[in-house]
Structures are given as structure tokens and as C-alpha cells.
Design a protein around this motif. Sequence first.
Motif, PDB file in Angstrom:
ATOM      1  N   TYR A 269      61.253  53.955  24.299  1.00 20.76           N
ATOM      2  CA  TYR A 269      61.876  53.625  23.009  1.00 20.76           C
ATOM      3  C   TYR A 269      63.394  53.715  23.101  1.00 20.76           C
ATOM      4  O   TYR A 269      64.114  52.846  22.608  1.00 20.76           O
ATOM      5  CB  TYR A 269      61.397  54.589  21.912  1.00 20.76           C
TER       6      TYR A 269
ATOM      7  N   ILE B 143      71.010  59.029  16.884  1.00 22.53           N
ATOM      8  CA  ILE B 143      69.655  59.457  16.535  1.00 22.53           C
ATOM      9  C   ILE B 143      69.202  60.525  17.522  1.00 22.53           C
ATOM     10  O   ILE B 143      69.635  60.544  18.662  1.00 22.53           O
ATOM     11  CB  ILE B 143      68.649  58.297  16.560  1.00 22.53           C
ATOM     12  N   VAL B 144      68.359  61.403  17.053  1.00 24.19           N
ATOM     13  CA  VAL B 144      67.663  62.343  17.925  1.00 24.19           C
ATOM     14  C   VAL B 144      66.229  61.836  18.015  1.00 24.19           C
ATOM     15  O   VAL B 144      65.536  61.751  16.994  1.00 24.19           O
ATOM     16  CB  VAL B 144      67.697  63.772  17.359  1.00 24.19           C
TER      17      VAL B 144
ATOM     18  N   MET C  66      51.151  44.208  14.482  1.00 24.76           N
ATOM     19  CA  MET C  66      51.646  45.187  15.438  1.00 24.76           C
ATOM     20  C   MET C  66      50.981  44.868  16.768  1.00 24.76           C
ATOM     21  O   MET C  66      49.745  44.853  16.801  1.00 24.76           O
ATOM     22  CB  MET C  66      51.286  46.609  14.988  1.00 24.76           C
TER      23      MET C  66
ATOM     24  N   GLY D  14      56.028  43.095  14.865  1.00 28.28           N
ATOM     25  CA  GLY D  14      56.325  43.105  13.438  1.00 28.28           C
ATOM     26  C   GLY D  14      57.388  44.121  13.084  1.00 28.28           C
ATOM     27  O   GLY D  14      58.585  43.880  13.225  1.00 28.28           O
TER      28      GLY D  14
ATOM     29  N   PRO E 191      60.247  45.865  16.061  1.00 31.91           N
ATOM     30  CA  PRO E 191      61.533  45.205  16.312  1.00 31.91           C
ATOM     31  C   PRO E 191      62.470  45.244  15.101  1.00 31.91           C
ATOM     32  O   PRO E 191      63.693  45.332  15.262  1.00 31.91           O
ATOM     33  CB  PRO E 191      61.125  43.761  16.642  1.00 31.91           C
TER      34      PRO E 191
HETATM   35  N1  LIG Z   1      64.577  59.585  15.626  1.00 28.16           N
HETATM   36  C1  LIG Z   1      63.636  58.664  15.770  1.00 28.16           C
HETATM   37  N2  LIG Z   1      63.821  57.425  15.233  1.00 28.16           N
HETATM   38  C2  LIG Z   1      62.866  56.454  15.389  1.00 28.16           C
HETATM   39  O1  LIG Z   1      63.039  55.333  14.867  1.00 28.16           O
HETATM   40  C3  LIG Z   1      61.684  56.745  16.140  1.00 28.16           C
HETATM   41  C4  LIG Z   1      61.558  58.044  16.689  1.00 28.16           C
HETATM   42  N3  LIG Z   1      62.530  58.965  16.482  1.00 28.16           N
HETATM   43  N4  LIG Z   1      60.454  58.364  17.410  1.00 28.16           N
HETATM   44  C5  LIG Z   1      59.425  57.397  17.705  1.00 28.16           C
HETATM   45  C6  LIG Z   1      59.318  56.305  16.665  1.00 28.16           C
HETATM   46  C7  LIG Z   1      58.630  55.055  17.128  1.00 28.16           C
HETATM   47  N5  LIG Z   1      59.586  53.968  16.987  1.00 28.16           N
HETATM   48  C8  LIG Z   1      59.390  52.657  17.380  1.00 28.16           C
HETATM   49  C9  LIG Z   1      60.370  51.693  17.301  1.00 28.16           C
HETATM   50  C10 LIG Z   1      60.175  50.400  17.748  1.00 28.16           C
HETATM   51  C11 LIG Z   1      58.957  50.043  18.310  1.00 28.16           C
HETATM   52  C12 LIG Z   1      58.763  48.659  18.823  1.00 28.16           C
HETATM   53  O2  LIG Z   1      59.686  47.876  18.891  1.00 28.16           O
HETATM   54  N6  LIG Z   1      57.526  48.292  19.229  1.00 28.16           N
HETATM   55  C13 LIG Z   1      57.182  46.997  19.748  1.00 28.16           C
HETATM   56  C14 LIG Z   1      56.222  47.117  20.897  1.00 28.16           C
HETATM   57  C15 LIG Z   1      56.742  47.949  22.045  1.00 28.16           C
HETATM   58  C16 LIG Z   1      57.858  47.280  22.796  1.00 28.16           C
HETATM   59  O3  LIG Z   1      57.811  46.065  22.989  1.00 28.16           O
HETATM   60  O4  LIG Z   1      58.767  48.026  23.232  1.00 28.16           O
HETATM   61  C17 LIG Z   1      56.530  46.186  18.649  1.00 28.16           C
HETATM   62  O5  LIG Z   1      56.038  46.762  17.680  1.00 28.16           O
HETATM   63  O6  LIG Z   1      56.498  44.965  18.792  1.00 28.16           O
HETATM   64  C18 LIG Z   1      57.958  50.975  18.385  1.00 28.16           C
HETATM   65  C19 LIG Z   1      58.168  52.270  17.908  1.00 28.16           C
HETATM   66  C20 LIG Z   1      60.766  54.505  16.529  1.00 28.16           C
HETATM   67  N7  LIG Z   1      60.669  55.822  16.342  1.00 28.16           N
END
Ligand SMILES: Nc1nc(=O)c2c([nH]1)NC[C@@H]1CN(c3ccc(C(=O)N[C@@H](CCC(=O)O)C(=O)O)cc3)C=[N+]21
Length: 286
Positions: free
Chosen positions: A49, A95-96, A263, A266, A269
Motif C-alpha cells: 500500500y 500518514i501513519v 472491488m 473502485g 484507487p
Molecule cells: N493510515 C492509513 N491510511 C489508509 O488509507 C490505509 C491504511 N492506513 N491502512 C490500510 C488501508 C487499506 N487501504 C487501501 C488503499 C487502496 C487500495 C487499492 O488501491 N486497492 C486496489 C487493489 C490493490 C492494488 O492494485 O494495489 C483496488 O481496490 O483496486 C487498497 C487498500 C488504505 N488504507
Amino acid sequence: MTATLLDGKATAAEIKDELRARVKALAERGIVPGLGTVLVGSDPGSQAYVNGKHRDCAEVGIASIRRELPADATQAQVDETLAELNADPACHGYIVQLPLPGHLDTQRVLELIDPDKDADGLHPVNLGRLVLGYDAPLPCTPRGIVELLRRHDVPLRGANVAVVGRGNTVGRPLGLLLTRRSENATVTLCHTGTLDLAAHTRAADIVIVAAGVPGLLTTDMITPGAVVVDVGITRVIGSDGKGRYTGDVDPEVAEVAGKLVPMPGGVGPMTRAMLLTNVVERAERG
Ligand SMILES: Nc1nc(=O)c2c([nH]1)NC[C@@H]1CN(c3ccc(C(=O)N[C@@H](CCC(=O)O)C(=O)O)cc3)C=[N+]21
């Protein structure tokens, strides 16, 4: 498949194009927006991430400031890292990455972030500002969902929205965002204590599922033609023994929904695009 898919990846790419132009305008004023990330430990998912966030930064011209601490970092070491980023003028927001290792105090960490540098919009002061309707960086996932629906002409004003999940990063702040005067949706916030979940989701024009329960929303739980947003992301082991991510919406819902935010592709991104947006907005403010 009958549902129209709302493509978060394409919309995020559009937003990144807009941000690239804004970053260019900032460069003419001698300002380079900087995003910091703090990663404690080496969980492969969290690393992936964080890498994604820095890739996004490179794409739009935002400077990356990476801080990595070992899994056994002390609270004092984490505190010091946050103090450095709070004091660093090159860091407009940071961000953490959550979750933190269990021996660290997440509440303390989130409260040590300078609220004006809170790129996630999750600082208690900023969540309080959201409650009160004051100006504040907005939580990225809720903001990304509202932005995606807006850009695909899904009306919110007067809509009945069922939000499933009351977590601090998605469900709870999303309810606050959707009920602002500027959105004017009517929200039912459902959770594990909800007695008849299906009754609430069936009554909704828009169902947003952020429960972290794979396949929770099934076809019988929605009115045909409803807009469905899948925010779930749970790592599961497939029948081939390989790990993969799965959403909260049963795949068959795509046969019944009018529009579906899938997902992957959706909300994820869009969340990343809103993180960049928060940083650019902060830099524009000077
Ligand atoms: N302080 C903090 N801020 C966050 O925003 C945070 C966090 N901690 N901890 C974990 C979760 C999870 N999260 C995601 C963000 C983008 C996708 C993402 O882009 N997913 C792609 C698939 C995976 C990819 O292609 O990399 C999609 O849904 O198409 C997934 C998960 C943010 N988080």
C-alpha cells in the motif's frame, strides 16, 4: 452482468491528471507538495500500500518522504518520527500506515499528528471539525466514494443511503459526509447490532458496504437497480492456496444492481487519489 460498473481506476486517473496541473501551477510559485508516510514493521500488505502511494506521488509530481521503522520500534521512536515530520516544512501532509504493531498506542500516534498535516483526515480534531461542519482535510475513503458517485452523476440529494459498517475510517465519517447540507442524503448507518440488515439495505437507493465481511451483501438484500458500493477488502486464501483480496459484495449482486462500484478497481484507487488531493490542497494553502 446487468450493472454498469463505475470505474474507480479511470476516475482516479482523471483526478491525477487534474492534480498534475495543479502541482505544475504550484511549482511556478516555488512550491513542491510533499507527502510523508510512516511505516512501522514489514507487513507485506502494508508495504505494498505504501509503495502504491509513493508511485502515485511520482505520477503527479508530489515529493515522497518515507520513514520506515522496525516492527519492534519503541513508542518514543515513533513519537520522534512524528515530531520530525510535524516540523518539516517540505512535508505538507503525512500518514501513519495502519494497523500499527500491537505494542504501540494507535490513539496516541493519531493524536500526535499535526492536524494541519493530517493527509488521512483521521485526526480526532479533524473528525470533530467534520462533525461541526468546519473546514478540515476529509477522510480519504469517504471522500473518494462521494467524489466517484458525483462524477458518475449518481444523485445524493434526497437519496436513501444504507451504509453498512461504523468503522472510524469509512462508515462513521461517511455517514457524516453524506448528511452534510452539500450532499443532503438520508443515511441509515447499519452495524453488527442492526436487527434486520436486509430491511434497511432493501429500502436504500444506494448501499455502501464497508463491513469487512466477504460476500455480506447478497442479491436478495437489494432492490433491483440500486447503486452498490463495495468497500470491503479482506485477504482470503483461494482454493488454489494463493492469497487474494475479496470484497463485501457477493459477485451475483452485479446481476441485480443498477450501478456497481467493484472491488478491485473502485474505492481503493479513489482513496489514493483523495490522499494526493488532501496534500495538494494543503500545499495550495501555503
Ligand atoms: N493510515 C492509513 N491510511 C489508509 O488509507 C490505509 C491504511 N492506513 N491502512 C490500510 C488501508 C487499506 N487501504 C487501501 C488503499 C487502496 C487500495 C487499492 O488501491 N486497492 C486496489 C487493489 C490493490 C492494488 O492494485 O494495489 C483496488 O481496490 O483496486 C487498497 C487498500 C488504505 N488504507
